[in-house]
Design an enzyme around this catalytic site. Sequence first.
Site, mmCIF file in Angstrom:
data_model
loop_
_atom_site.group_PDB
_atom_site.id
_atom_site.type_symbol
_atom_site.label_atom_id
_atom_site.label_comp_id
_atom_site.label_asym_id
_atom_site.label_seq_id
_atom_site.Cartn_x
_atom_site.Cartn_y
_atom_site.Cartn_z
ATOM 1 N N HIS A 125 49.042 30.122 34.818
ATOM 2 C CA HIS A 125 49.765 30.662 35.967
ATOM 3 C C HIS A 125 50.903 29.732 36.399
ATOM 4 C CE1 HIS A 125 50.295 33.126 39.546
ATOM 5 N NE2 HIS A 125 49.270 33.882 39.188
ATOM 6 N N HIS B 68 41.386 36.711 39.642
ATOM 7 C CA HIS B 68 41.458 35.489 38.828
ATOM 8 C C HIS B 68 40.117 34.745 38.795
ATOM 9 C CE1 HIS B 68 45.561 36.229 38.075
ATOM 10 N NE2 HIS B 68 46.094 35.664 39.140
ATOM 11 N N GLU C 297 52.644 35.565 32.550
ATOM 12 C CA GLU C 297 51.242 35.309 32.226
ATOM 13 C C GLU C 297 50.841 36.155 31.022
ATOM 14 O OE1 GLU C 297 48.956 35.927 35.964
ATOM 15 O OE2 GLU C 297 50.960 35.995 36.853
#
Length: 362
Positions: free
Chosen positions: A187, A116, A326
């Site tokens: 998220h 991420h 997501e």
Amino acid sequence: MEFSKENITGLNPVDFCAKVGGKTTEFFVLRNKAGMEVCVCNFGAIILSVMVPDRNGCMENVVIGCDNIGDAVKLSKEYYIGATIGPVAGRIINGKIRVGGKDYQLPVNSAPNTLHSGEHGFHTVVWDARQTDESTIELTYNYRDGEAGFPGNIIARMTYHVSDDNELRIDYSAESDREVIYAPTNHAYFNLSGVGAPTPSIEDHLVRINSRLYLPTDENTNHTGEILSVEGSPFDFREFHAIGERIGENHHQLVCGHGYDHCFVIDKKRLKELEYAATCISPGSGRRMDIYTTEPGMIMYTGNYLSGLHGMHGTTYPRRSAVCFETECYPDTPANLHFPSIVLRKGDIYTQTCIYKFSIQS
């Protein structure tokens, strides 16, 4: 123009005001005419709460969150709770990317990979924010060349909008001064039964995913580069299945991921068109969430690493007490050139839209 920060979630706006990295964090409330409410913080562009009714009209928060900016910073950095992820979502194997013919080594935060976008991704920065009306907020962040190890200056923009049809719409756009890679997502962790102490399991939630294919991972949850059929596997959600129905099967992918933590290839007529991706239903509350995306993929993550975290109003979040959907391009595209490209070139404008539409299952 000032908009009211009073909210039915019960959050104190003052508790989200602080200095982080030299910038001021703020608290915003979005609402529609039907009474739906979404609270947002400009740190990490975090979705703090989503208040929607159940079949009896009871308004409850259906995302896990926190009470103050200190907890928001902590939970965003450790679990990405509610945060915007970027410039590139997902794992990048060994943190290695090649952009514009040049190789770059990104800082590793999930050894041996970059997850991420690392420890200085979008989830860790304070965005410039402007609420334009009761139901809309615009967020902007100027990502500097070399920030978090990524090349290029990127102007990243996002809009959160709550429609009168009980939709939470997220629009992303970006442009850069040179060739870059760019693939953001959000998220948020959902529990359509409502959060509590403890928050109940999402294993009873019914899910349907518009997908014939998924991306398998290895024992380190790295993508193998394969694209497999869901046929005959616990990844076949073309018809409704409870999340917990097959999650405990002795299937290699479920063992590696400790549950579902996989990218589903959305069946789309055209890339970048806004199309239906998935549905999630809580049988107990009657709440239904339909998901639409312009992106080719969607990660379903079943909160396998939640560990009893403490959240807002004394709530707790045990393992599998929330599920993420997501919407994004496929993870680890730098190592898999046969995946759809995430290259953003100078002069081009990146766009993405995701819609979470809430209703009551009849």
